[in-house]
Design an enzyme around this catalytic site. Structure first.
Site, short mmCIF file in Angstrom:
data_model
loop_
_atom_site.label_atom_id
_atom_site.label_comp_id
_atom_site.label_asym_id
_atom_site.label_seq_id
_atom_site.Cartn_x
_atom_site.Cartn_y
_atom_site.Cartn_z
N ASP A 181 -16.71 9.92 -18.69
CA ASP A 181 -16.93 10.65 -19.78
C ASP A 181 -15.61 10.04 -20.49
O ASP A 181 -14.15 9.61 -19.20
CB ASP A 181 -16.83 11.81 -19.35
CG ASP A 181 -16.70 12.92 -20.98
OD1 ASP A 181 -16.90 11.58 -21.68
OD2 ASP A 181 -16.94 13.79 -21.42
C1 BGC Z 1 -17.49 13.39 -24.48
C2 BGC Z 1 -17.81 12.47 -24.68
C3 BGC Z 1 -18.12 11.42 -25.86
C4 BGC Z 1 -16.93 10.55 -25.39
C5 BGC Z 1 -16.49 9.87 -26.55
C6 BGC Z 1 -15.72 12.79 -25.05
O1 BGC Z 1 -14.92 13.77 -24.27
O2 BGC Z 1 -17.66 14.36 -23.89
O3 BGC Z 1 -19.50 13.22 -25.28
O4 BGC Z 1 -18.89 10.50 -26.64
O5 BGC Z 1 -15.62 11.64 -25.72
O6 BGC Z 1 -16.27 9.84 -27.95
#
Ligand code: BGC
Length: 696
Positions: free
Chosen positions: A249
């Site tokens: 993530d």
């Molecule tokens: C979120 C993800 C997301 C990523 C990219 C993160 O903070 O938890 O779900 O895909 O950001 O935007």
């Protein structure tokens, strides 16, 4: 002859899914050859993203022109392509309420196509963290509180989307508290992990061939998920046979250089913080990692580039974005997601006729309310509000909008009031700590968990003021999860849950209110009478004990009747189920039920099969969902509905043998229309591989 309707049909759901059917040996051989031509630097380049911010909505990772290696171009997310303008579909929890896997496959196809047309090749969706408590800020992004339902919906989404792009089910695993997501530890025993929090991920990997998986920010039993070898290697690869790559993530998603790499976290996103070349080289020199560790991660990244022939993945014409077909799909999905929760006789549907004087009340009636403003936010070129949808549909009736600060005593002169109320990105959503300015000007807003499940005071006050003055009141709720309604439910005549219904939501709401569409959605999350009937919920907790019970399982165990149970939804017609036949079929059961539309109009219901475990020697939950089907019938029509349940779905996870075990005990099948309305039952008993039907 009545029709036969079957639950989930894997061959149809996964038609065209490019994640399935690869020739593993030949791909692995090609990866090995390619790696043999790559320098250490080139391998390192494959295992991290390019830069912190997206380039026209795309996050890049890896790729090398000199070697002909394409880069990954990743795009959020679960309700549409988060780049420029795109079709904003109803949020995932709304689509969960449709219980319609064939429809969810079409949503996956549409979002995948739009992502591909925008130049993306990896879709950062679906979000499949279990809704352990309805207060979770990202409830709207996920499908369900139930693992089986989640797995079916997510598999269908992937089945569609992977016709066009790779998908990345997220966040692996047990990411279900938002405000402390970067730190908190979800603590649980292996039984809870394998029975409750992982089965839907497993289905995405094994049945749907998900090409990648995103690890989560939080910890599992005190270990960050991005550096947990048990989760990322032992479970994902050794036990499940996953062949794709794991990406972290985002900003705090990779916590270490060495541990994350050795655990099996392949690609650091969105940029090289822990995977900066110098840091990896230092770790190599210190002997903390070997070149082999870098190579393994790079091999996982390269695997899908080759398996998918990523260089030649078709890029559709930009005209597919928000094309007429996707716009009408967005409306169909919204229509099938709306859940009718209360309908006093003769309230809904309303007839559009002269003399009907309808007040549409509330600021939300006239607002774009597509969901939170975190990573799943999608901007559409046009969105129809509930008020606009009603005005567009109605020909004869008089429609007046009253804002919240209007004099509501005038409502006594109206036939009825429709209040559009609920939640917005200000009350719930992904927690974005870097953008805490909750103003209309800020695109990203704080979001976060809800510590209680009631409507905001201003909205409860609005309902009180309207019901005091209007002769009849219909409430349309927007929001991403369960809302407590007990303090005002008796005062209103009808209640619809519309969720965050997407760009066409206003039209869908209008068509349900006026009977152009018969509501057929069912709740994928229990609505308790009071939050006090659920488990303790502390949105600041850093250590959270998880067990087998949450949602309807918890309510059952503690004998709290839900206000609106899991799987519940009303219709403008009525359905009956009878004639249950159960037979052994290979390594499982085939349940056959006759469903009849006993009312005057065509409609659809959600037939659900649960299983309980009488005489089990281990602690089992009172019952759990094991199969469902959406059944669409004309007035007076009946159909035979087939619900297969495999023996593997009846197992529990035995920590002693570290595996799933089919216990010698009774298995009680309960079939009906919600977790609290299961009129058809039958029991089979297992004794040493011998199944016997029990006479009731
Ligand atoms: C979120 C993800 C997301 C990523 C990219 C993160 O903070 O938890 O779900 O895909 O950001 O935007």
């Amino acid at each position: 002859m009545s029709r036969t309707i079957r639950a989930f049909e894997p061959a149809e759901i996964h038609a065209g899914n490019r994640g399935l059917g690869n020739d593993h040996d030949s791909v692995a051989g090609a990866v090995e050859k390619l790696l043999g031509r790559m320098s250490l630097e080139q391998k390192i380049h494959e295992i991290h993203g390019w830069q912190p911010s997206a380039i026209e909505g795309l996050y890049y990772a890896g790729g090398d022109e000199s070697l002909g290696i394409p880069s990954f171009r990743m795009v959020d997310g679960p309700r549409g392509a988060r780049t420029g303008t795109a079709t904003a579909f109803p949020v995932a929890i709304a689509r969960g309420a449709s219980f319609d896997v064939a429809l969810e496959r079409r949503v996956g196809l549409a979002i995948g196509l739009e992502v591909a047309a925008k130049g993306g090749n990896v879709l950062l969706a679906p979000t499949i963290n279990l809704l352990r408590h309805p207060g979770w800020g990202r409830a709207q992004e996920t499908y369900s509180e139930d693992s089986f339902h989640m797995g079916a919906m997510a598999s269908a989404f992937i089945g569609g989307a992977q016709n066009h792009v790779l998908t990345s089910p997220k966040h692996f695993a047990a990411n279900n508290l938002e405000n402390t997501r970067f730190e908190m530890s979800a603590n649980m025993d292996l039984r809870t992990l394998h029975e409750v929090y992982l089965p839907h991920f497993r289905r995405c990997v094994q049945e749907a061939g998900a090409a990648s998986i995103m690890s989560s920010y939080n910890q599992l039993n005190g270990i960050y998920c991005s550096e947990d070898p048990y989760l990322l290697t032992e479970v994902l690869r050794t036990r499940w046979g996953f062949k794709g790559f794991v990406e972290s993530d985002w900003f705090l998603g990779t916590r270490s250089t060495t541990e994350s790499l050795r655990a099996g976290m392949d690609i650091e996103m969105p940029a090289a913080y822990r995977r900066a070349a110098e840091k990896l080289k230092d770790a190599l020199e210190a002997g903390e990692i070997g070149e082999q560790d870098i190579e393994i991660a790079a091999a996982h990244a390269l695997y899908q580039k080759i398996a998918w022939d990523l260089n030649n993945l078709p890029v559709p014409d930009a005209g597919v974005v928000e094309c007429a077909e996707h716009v009408s799909l967005a409306r169909e999905v919204a229509e099938k997601s709306i859940v009718l929760l209360k309908n006093s006789p003769a309230m809904l549907p309303m007839a559009d006729q002269p003399g009907l004087k309808l007040a549409v009340v509330g600021n939300l009636a006239d607002m774009v309310n597509l969901g939170d403003r975190g990573s799943s936010m999608v901007t559409s070129s046009e969105t129809t509000s509930p008020l606009a949808g009603i005005r567009e549909l109605v020909q004869q009736a008089e429609v007046v909008h009253l804002a919240e600060d209007a004099d509501l005593s005038v409502l006594s002169e109206f036939t009825a009031a429709v209040i559009v109320t609920g939640l917005t990105y200000k009350e719930e959503g992904e927690f974005i700590p870097t953008a805490q300015i909750e103003t209309e000007q800020s695109e990203l807003a704080r979001g976060g968990d809800r510590s209680d499940l009631k409507l905001p005071d201003s909205q409860r006050d609005l309902i009180r003021r309207v019901t005091a003055a209007a002769p009849r009141t219909i409430v349309v709720l927007e929001g991403g999860s369960a809302i407590e309604v007990d303090d005002w439910l008796d005062d209103v005549d009808a209640l619809l849950m519309a969720w965050y219904p997407g760009r066409e939501g206003g039209r869908a709401i209008a068509r349900v209110l006026f009977g152009e569409v018969n509501p057929s959605g069912a709740l994928p999350v229990s609505f308790p009478r009071s939050a006090s009937h659920l488990m303790d919920w502390d949105v600041t907790a850093l250590d959270v004990q998880h067990d087998l019970l949450h949602g309807y399982r918890y309510l059952d165990q503690h004998q709290h009747a839900a206000r609106f149970p899991f799987g519940f939804g009303l219709s403008y017609t009525s359905f009956k189920a009878d004639d249950l036949h159960i037979e052994r079929n290979g390594s499982g059961f085939l349940l056959r039920v006759r469903v009849i539309n006993a009312g005057d109009v065509a409609g659809a219901c959600i037939l659900q099969a649960y299983v309980g475990y009488p005489d089990s020697a281990v602690d089992r939950v009172p019952k759990e969902l094991k199969q469902f089907a959406r059944v669409e019938l004309d007035s007076g029509e009946s159909a035979s509905v087939e619900l297969p349940i495999d023996d593997s779905q009846l197992c529990y996870f035995d920590t002693g043998s570290d595996d799933f075990v089919l216990e010698n005990c009774g298995y009680r099948f309960l079939i009906g229309f919600s977790a609290d309305n299961l009129p058809l039952t039958a029991q089979w008993n297992l004794t040493d591989a011998d199944w016997q039907a029990q006479d009731d």
